[in-house]
Motif scaffolding. Structure first.
Motif, mmCIF file in Angstrom:
data_model
loop_
_atom_site.group_PDB
_atom_site.id
_atom_site.type_symbol
_atom_site.label_atom_id
_atom_site.label_comp_id
_atom_site.label_asym_id
_atom_site.label_seq_id
_atom_site.Cartn_x
_atom_site.Cartn_y
_atom_site.Cartn_z
ATOM 1 N N VAL A 1 -9.961 -1.381 3.038
ATOM 2 C CA VAL A 1 -10.724 -1.859 4.197
ATOM 3 C C VAL A 1 -12.180 -2.074 3.811
ATOM 4 C CG1 VAL A 1 -11.554 -1.249 6.500
ATOM 5 C CG2 VAL A 1 -9.182 -0.789 5.869
ATOM 6 N N SER A 2 -12.743 -1.142 3.056
ATOM 7 C CA SER A 2 -14.145 -1.232 2.656
ATOM 8 C C SER A 2 -14.393 -2.425 1.733
ATOM 9 C CB SER A 2 -14.564 0.069 1.957
ATOM 10 O OG SER A 2 -15.862 -0.029 1.433
ATOM 11 N N CYS B 1 -5.565 1.472 12.071
ATOM 12 C CA CYS B 1 -5.910 0.047 11.991
ATOM 13 C C CYS B 1 -6.939 -0.333 13.054
ATOM 14 C CB CYS B 1 -4.658 -0.815 12.152
ATOM 15 S SG CYS B 1 -3.510 -0.694 10.756
ATOM 16 N N HIS C 1 -6.233 3.265 1.523
ATOM 17 C CA HIS C 1 -6.380 2.402 2.698
ATOM 18 C C HIS C 1 -7.849 2.216 3.070
ATOM 19 C CE1 HIS C 1 -2.532 4.527 2.740
ATOM 20 N NE2 HIS C 1 -2.032 3.388 3.181
ATOM 21 N N LEU C 2 -8.605 3.305 3.022
ATOM 22 C CA LEU C 2 -10.033 3.219 3.322
ATOM 23 C C LEU C 2 -10.755 2.340 2.299
ATOM 24 C CD1 LEU C 2 -10.692 6.927 4.319
ATOM 25 C CD2 LEU C 2 -10.776 4.949 5.843
ATOM 26 N N LEU D 1 -8.677 -3.467 11.731
ATOM 27 C CA LEU D 1 -7.618 -4.282 11.133
ATOM 28 C C LEU D 1 -6.684 -4.808 12.215
ATOM 29 C CD1 LEU D 1 -6.527 -2.243 7.965
ATOM 30 C CD2 LEU D 1 -7.618 -4.494 7.982
ATOM 31 N N THR E 1 0.835 -1.205 0.000
ATOM 32 C CA THR E 1 0.000 0.000 0.000
ATOM 33 C C THR E 1 0.869 1.256 0.000
ATOM 34 O OG1 THR E 1 -0.113 0.220 2.408
ATOM 35 C CG2 THR E 1 -1.700 -1.265 1.366
ATOM 36 N N VAL F 1 -10.484 0.988 12.193
ATOM 37 C CA VAL F 1 -11.208 0.315 11.102
ATOM 38 C C VAL F 1 -11.252 -1.201 11.290
ATOM 39 C CG1 VAL F 1 -10.669 2.148 9.449
ATOM 40 C CG2 VAL F 1 -9.131 0.162 9.639
ATOM 41 N N LYS G 1 -13.924 -6.039 3.492
ATOM 42 C CA LYS G 1 -14.557 -6.229 4.801
ATOM 43 C C LYS G 1 -15.281 -7.564 4.940
ATOM 44 C CE LYS G 1 -18.661 -3.451 3.634
ATOM 45 N NZ LYS G 1 -19.383 -2.205 3.984
ATOM 46 N N THR H 1 -2.762 7.163 5.617
ATOM 47 C CA THR H 1 -4.038 6.553 6.037
ATOM 48 C C THR H 1 -5.168 7.245 5.287
ATOM 49 O OG1 THR H 1 -4.126 8.120 7.897
ATOM 50 C CG2 THR H 1 -3.216 5.952 8.349
#
Length: 314
Positions: free
Chosen positions: A185-186, A218, A181-182, A223, A173, A221, A189, A177
């Motif tokens: 994560v989305s 992390c 990164h978002l 992680l 990555t 969200v 999920k 942040t």
């Protein structure tokens, strides 16, 4: 998250983005264009289905640029692939600075599309790579994209690449942040095989400050932080093999991470051999068995594999 303006008409209204109350709202253009998705993204379930044949997904992050995150990602992928019984994928989502094709020796390769999706580029029989760098006409082209376009390409990489069966998918990555990164994560999920994050740092406090921000991200969200890799711990002279401290270590900073329960996976020396290997796409695990640097990284890789296997059996 942006706070909607007072008297916001709502995204379902015909006046979305056009009402007087929308003036000055940062989301005005998206709302008025009708491109805002208000329901669950159907791609999330599609991505989980596409990646269900991956045993372990591991993200590599760094709060700060220049700490060797892509170097660690490529070394980790090569180390895992030394076991010829496993299949390894390396996904580069550093959209603006895709260096993985260079470090893996596959610059200039073309991505082909079939009925099953994009075919990754193979470095060896059990190691494959996908990167935004393969989609550029030249390695010198600047990627000048806004967030939505970055999100779209990340979604495509996750949903459309035909990795087949993988034991490990390492995701490199960009620093920070933010959008990438978002998005990860989305989109991931619903993936139960997302094991967590390796965070790369250098010894000094200025880098560890950003690591603490990354750890906070992390945790916010959801992680799992698998551990920290300290890169460039000390300069290893290629001639006399003595070590010299380049970056003043922050003992207190590292202790704070350990006190928070963040494991230190290991430390990697600042070794000119690694820089040369990345520039020339050399597999350092083939001919450097006596190297202190390689021994250190093998210990990190061995530690990580054990952590992943333990998670898989929980």
């Amino acid at each position: 998250m942006e706070v909607p303006p007072e008297h916001c008409p709502g995204v379902e209204s015909a006046d979305a983005g056009k009402a007087d109350a929308c003036a000055g709202c940062p989301n005005r253009g998206i709302c008025s264009s009708g491109d805002l998705q208000t329901g669950p993204d159907p791609k999330v379930a599609e991505i989980a289905a596409k990646l269900m044949n991956v045993k372990h997904i591991v993200l590599v992050m760094s709060g700060k640029g220049g700490v060797g995150k892509s170097t660690v990602s490529s070394l980790l992928a090569r180390y895992l692939a030394t076991d010829k019984t496993v299949n390894v994928g390396l996904l580069d989502v550093d959209i603006c600075g895709p260096s993985i094709p260079k470090t893996m020796g596959v610059e200039g390769e073309e991505v082909h599309q079939s009925m099953s999706g994009w075919s990754p580029i193979y470095v060896s029989d059990n190691l494959s790579v996908m990167s935004c760098g393969f989609l550029l006409s030249s390695a010198d082209d600047a990627v000048i994209w806004r967030g939505p376009k970055k999100n779209t390409i990340i979604k495509q990489f996750l949903a459309d690449v035909d990795w087949d069966r993988l034991d490990y998918l390492v995701v490199d990555t960009p620093p920070g942040t933010s959008d990438e990164h978002l998005s990860l994560v989305s989109y991931l999920k619903q993936c139960s095989n997302l094991r967590g994050v390796i965070i790369v740092t250098t010894p000094q406090e200025i880098a560890l400050m950003d690591v603490r921000k990354q750890i906070d991200f992390c945790r916010r969200v959801g992680l799992n932080v698998l551990g920290v890799v300290e890169n460039m711990t000390a300069f290893l002279c290629p001639n006399c093999h003595k070590e010299s401290t380049i970056f003043k270590p922050s003992v207190d900073g590292m202790n704070q991470l350990l006190e928070k329960g963040i494991p230190l996976l290991g430390r990697i020396p600042l070794d000119p051999m690694i820089g040369k290997a990345c520039d020339e796409a050399i597999d350092v695990f083939e001919n450097n068995k006596d190297s202190k640097t390689i021994t250190a990284f093998e210990a990190i890789g061995h530690h990580l594999v054990k952590v992943l296997n333990d998670l898989n059996h929980e």
